[in-house]
Design an enzyme around this catalytic site. Structure first.
Site, short mmCIF file in Angstrom:
data_model
loop_
_atom_site.label_atom_id
_atom_site.label_comp_id
_atom_site.label_asym_id
_atom_site.label_seq_id
_atom_site.Cartn_x
_atom_site.Cartn_y
_atom_site.Cartn_z
N ASP A 1 -8.10 8.07 0.75
CA ASP A 1 -8.57 6.93 1.55
C ASP A 1 -8.28 7.12 3.05
O ASP A 1 -8.72 6.34 3.87
CB ASP A 1 -7.94 5.61 1.06
N SER B 1 -7.98 0.69 3.49
CA SER B 1 -8.42 0.22 2.18
C SER B 1 -9.57 -0.76 2.33
O SER B 1 -9.80 -1.31 3.40
CB SER B 1 -7.24 -0.49 1.51
N ARG C 1 0.85 -1.19 0.00
CA ARG C 1 0.00 0.00 0.00
C ARG C 1 0.89 1.25 0.00
O ARG C 1 1.98 1.25 0.59
CB ARG C 1 -0.84 -0.03 1.27
N GLY D 1 -13.82 0.08 -4.86
CA GLY D 1 -13.88 0.95 -3.68
C GLY D 1 -14.60 0.27 -2.54
O GLY D 1 -14.32 -0.88 -2.18
N THR E 1 -4.09 -0.74 -7.03
CA THR E 1 -4.90 0.46 -7.28
C THR E 1 -4.08 1.74 -7.33
O THR E 1 -2.99 1.81 -6.76
CB THR E 1 -5.97 0.60 -6.17
N THR F 1 -9.94 0.26 -9.31
CA THR F 1 -8.89 -0.55 -8.74
C THR F 1 -8.88 -1.74 -9.66
O THR F 1 -9.74 -1.85 -10.52
CB THR F 1 -9.30 -0.87 -7.28
#
Ligand code: GLY
Length: 567
Positions: free
Chosen positions: A420, A449, A104, A471, A396, A378
């Site tokens: 996010d 996420s 991430r 999402g 993503t 994504t």
């Protein structure tokens, strides 16, 4: 005679192992479902599926194929495929050992909690969604490098990246879906970019046009030749920092150098006779997928039909309760003590459903978090190799084309993943999701996420590899595919292609695809107190299901250009 025998063997083989369902388009034929003997791959684009499959054919394992596919998607699927974003991978090897990789994005060191608030303390959504300041430090290259070091079988990084260098250099034909995305976003590309590129040019795209990406090819060549350092140091890093300085960005050389992908233990849960292996925080996916499955387990959903009022009501009520917890309790575990054990405690889950009424919708205002914190662009891919190793990977840049900024001279889109984070408690992000203290912005932190790459085991054996973009709808898409296969006993193809619905606590609405509920069901759900809203496509699932005879049902979602292959 010999020929006839051979022909009938071939026919028999085709009938049992190559059942294809395809959709033809001017540029490609999209295979939506293929039954293969032992190897399968499903991704969001035929070029990426082909590249991943070629690596498997060269003797690569699922990790090798995943690395090649991640880079290929950055070329052929720029709306979400990326090197400027991040993602999560769940890996289960042939022995049953499972682990996850968190690549991430991270907040830059100069990030701070109130960075998207104006002088009155109000959130300025545009700042976290578009332009340079919206970007977190990209994690995809670091993640793929980490996966390569640990689990590659081919041990040949260059071999894994070269196909993407070639694809970027020679170009590929764009699809109908890509034409509308490229054309419709033109104004934003012009507004947020500081240098000329293919996307902010005057060109009006038509189906079958070739997209050649020379700058991206150069960047991929640097990554091919120098590995992780080819991205986080050297001229590519210089281009990223220059780009930040031309806009309002804050990512520095030090941020890039410090980026680190992390191996984490998976979240593991039991649903009936299934073992669910999924992603831990900073994804909320694994925890809430398991929470929702556990919530419905006592209520015998298999006694109802898929999309019946009873089944839909039960699923919606579990989703409502799970998403209420998501808003409060979830964030990056490295910064916030996420109460994982409490959230997955059976007594707690039972208590959450104590006020479930089989006849009546709950009211979201009455459901609070428990007592103890895309467009939806994504993309997901699923891979099984010939030894039975499996990769479920979701990646993503957040919303379509991320923050819309292409790094000048390096040719790739940056993410807008900072959206996010919770910019301000109670202010929804792009997906309408709420957040709190657990997910506030802090330097080096990873934003919460919903990505839910998941692997399901049955009787100790690999059973399903599944995941989705979408999402906030990611977790519910994965949830419903699992329930469709294992409770409603559909084929994996029907489970993926079936219409989906989604509830996320707030807003208190059941969003659904048009074909989801018939008129009688709609009326019954509304009489129970549900508000329904048709909202177009939900999720794009790529799934590989291991059938009773050991063959694989490889499924690519019909909702996009997704493509399945296997052998
Ligand atoms: N950016 C969407 C997610 O990570 O859930």
């Amino acid at each position: 005679m010999k020929f006839i025998r051979l022909a009938s063997i071939v026919l028999l083989f085709c009938a049992s192992f190559i059942t294809c369902k395809s959709i033809k388009s001017p540029a490609y034929t999209f295979t939506k479902s293929v039954t293969s003997q032992s190897v399968g791959i499903a991704t969001a684009h035929p070029e990426a599926t082909k590249i991943g499959l070629a690596i498997l054919k060269k003797g690569g394992n699922a990790i090798d194929a995943a690395i090649a596919t991640q880079f290929a998607l950055a070329v052929c699927y720029p709306v979400a495929g990326n090197i400027g974003g991040g993602g999560f991978m769940v890996y289960r090897d042939k022995t049953g050992f499972a682990t996850t990789l968190d690549f991430r994005e991270m907040a830059p060191a100069a990030a701070f909690a109130d960075m998207y608030l104006d002088a009155n303390g109000d959130a300025i959504s545009e700042l976290s969604r578009a332009g340079h300041l919206a970007s977190g430090v990209p994690g995809s290259v670091g993640g793929m490098w980490e996966a390569f070091q640990k689990y590659s079988k081919l041990k040949d990084w260059k071999m894994l990246i070269q196909p993407s260098v070639d694809l970027a250099k020679k170009g590929f034909r764009i699809t109908e879906a890509q034409v509308s995305k490229f054309n419709n976003r033109k104004e934003e590309f012009i507004k947020y970019n500081t240098s000329p590129n293919q996307f902010n040019s005057d060109k009006i795209w038509t189906v079958g046009d070739k997209l050649v990406q020379e700058d991206l090819a150069k960047t991929l060549t640097a990554v091919r030749d120098n590995g992780r350092a080819g991205f986080y140091q050297g001229w590519v890093a210089d281009r990223i920092v220059d780009e930040m300085q031309r806009g309002n960005g804050i990512i520095t050389h030090q941020d890039l150098k410090n980026y680190k992908a992390v191996w984490r233990d998976p979240i593991i849960g039991q649903y009936k006779d299934l073992k669910i292996i999924s992603m831990p925080p900073p994804s909320s996916g694994g925890i809430f997928l398991i929470q929702m499955l556990d919530m419905i387990e006592p209520y015998g959903i298999a006694n109802h039909k898929m999309h019946s009022p009873e089944a839909a009501h039960l699923v919606v009520e579990s989703e409502r309760r799970a998403y209420a917890d998501r808003a409060t309790h979830l964030g990056d575990m490295d910064y916030y003590p996420v109460p994982i054990n409490e959230l997955l405690d059976q007594a707690y889950i039972k208590k959450r459903m104590a006020n479930f009424d089989a006849q009546k919708a709950s009211i979201s205002e009455d459901i609070q978090a428990g007592d103890f914190a895309e467009s939806e662009q994504t993309t997901h891919f699923s891979i099984v190799d010939d030894e039975g190793n499996a990769v479920s990977l979701t990646t993503t840049i957040n919303t379509g084309f991320g923050c819309k900024v292409v790094v000048g001279g390096a040719g790739f889109f940056l993410n807008n993943e900072m959206d996010d984070f919770s910019a301000k408690p109670g202010v929804p992000n792009f997906f309408g999701l709420l957040g709190a203290e657990a997910n506030k912005i802090e330097p080096g932190k990873r934003m919460l996420s919903s990505m839910t790459p998941t692997i399901v085991e049955k009787d100790g054996k690999l059973s399903l590899v599944v995941g989705s973009p979408g999402g906030s709808t990611i977790i519910t898409s994965v949830y419903q595919v699992i329930v469709n296969i294992f409770d409603f006993k559909t084929s994996a193809t029907d489970a993926v292609q079936a219409p989906r619905f989604h509830h996320q606590w707030k807003p208190d609405i059941v969003m659904h695809e048009s074909a989801c509920f018939d008129e009688t069901t709609r009326k019954q759900l509304m009489s129970m107190g549900h508000t329904l809203k048709d909202r177009g496509k939900i999720g794009r699932v790529e799934a590989i299901y291991v059938k009773a005879d050991g063959s694989l049902e490889v499924v690519a979602d019909k909702r996009g250009d997704d493509h399945a292959m296997g052998y």
